[in-house]
Design a protein around this motif. Structure first.
Motif, PDB file in Angstrom:
ATOM      1  N   ALA A 191     -14.591 -31.876  31.363  1.00 45.23           N
ATOM      2  CA  ALA A 191     -14.775 -30.867  30.319  1.00 45.23           C
ATOM      3  C   ALA A 191     -15.407 -29.599  30.882  1.00 45.23           C
ATOM      4  O   ALA A 191     -15.053 -28.485  30.470  1.00 45.23           O
ATOM      5  CB  ALA A 191     -15.635 -31.439  29.193  1.00 45.23           C
ATOM      6  N   ARG A 230     -18.392 -43.352  33.391  1.00 46.70           N
ATOM      7  CA  ARG A 230     -17.190 -42.857  32.700  1.00 46.70           C
ATOM      8  C   ARG A 230     -17.505 -41.577  31.923  1.00 46.70           C
ATOM      9  O   ARG A 230     -16.713 -40.638  31.919  1.00 46.70           O
ATOM     10  CB  ARG A 230     -16.641 -43.928  31.760  1.00 46.70           C
ATOM     11  CG  ARG A 230     -15.984 -45.062  32.509  1.00 46.70           C
ATOM     12  CD  ARG A 230     -15.414 -46.104  31.580  1.00 46.70           C
ATOM     13  NE  ARG A 230     -14.903 -47.227  32.352  1.00 46.70           N
ATOM     14  CZ  ARG A 230     -15.097 -48.478  32.043  1.00 46.70           C
ATOM     15  NH1 ARG A 230     -15.758 -48.797  30.949  1.00 46.70           N
ATOM     16  NH2 ARG A 230     -14.609 -49.430  32.790  1.00 46.70           N
ATOM     17  N   VAL A 249     -15.885 -37.716  32.307  1.00 46.80           N
ATOM     18  CA  VAL A 249     -15.393 -36.938  31.164  1.00 46.80           C
ATOM     19  C   VAL A 249     -16.139 -35.599  31.071  1.00 46.80           C
ATOM     20  O   VAL A 249     -15.529 -34.546  30.853  1.00 46.80           O
ATOM     21  CB  VAL A 249     -15.533 -37.747  29.855  1.00 46.80           C
ATOM     22  CG1 VAL A 249     -15.267 -36.883  28.641  1.00 46.80           C
ATOM     23  CG2 VAL A 249     -14.596 -38.944  29.872  1.00 46.80           C
TER      24      VAL A 249
END
Length: 120
Positions: free
Chosen positions: A91, A83, A87
């Protein structure tokens, strides 16, 4: 077979006039009309956009830690790191988009300033 070879030789002997091409390049592709491109090194790119290499390192770190969790059989660590990897990738892509947009905006504002200075 010999007819193909003869036709190729005839085309080669006739030169570019048979094919409808001139020996001179079109005016758009003349080298004197093209401005030289500035090539940046990898280190210069990293200095210019520091968030992209940072995001890449965080992504690789999360991926390696998640892989280690998979090898050890730690399902919680593996899921958490996968996870985190998603992310970090998001980003990093966002940092790339923001960097490109800011470059485009600065070039656009530079063009507007040059037009204002020239009086048009």
């Amino acid at each position: 077979h010999t007819a193909k070879v003869d036709s190729r030789r005839a085309l080669q002997a006739a030169g570019p006039l048979v094919l409808g091409m001139s020996s001179e390049p079109p005016p758009l592709y003349k080298p004197e009309l093209l401005e030289p491109k500035k090539k940046l090194t990898l280190l210069q790119h990293c200095y210019k956009e520091p968030w992209i290499p940072f995001g890449c390192l965080v992504t690789v770190g999360a991926l390696c830690t998640g892989l280690a969790g998979f090898i050890q059989g730690d399902q919680k660590l593996m899921q958490r790191m996968m996870r985190m990897r998603v992310v970090a990738q998001g980003a990093t892509v966002l940092a790339m988009v923001v960097g490109v947009a800011s470059q485009a905006a600065s070039q656009l504002s530079g063009d507007k300033e040059s037009v204002k200075l020239s009086g048009k």
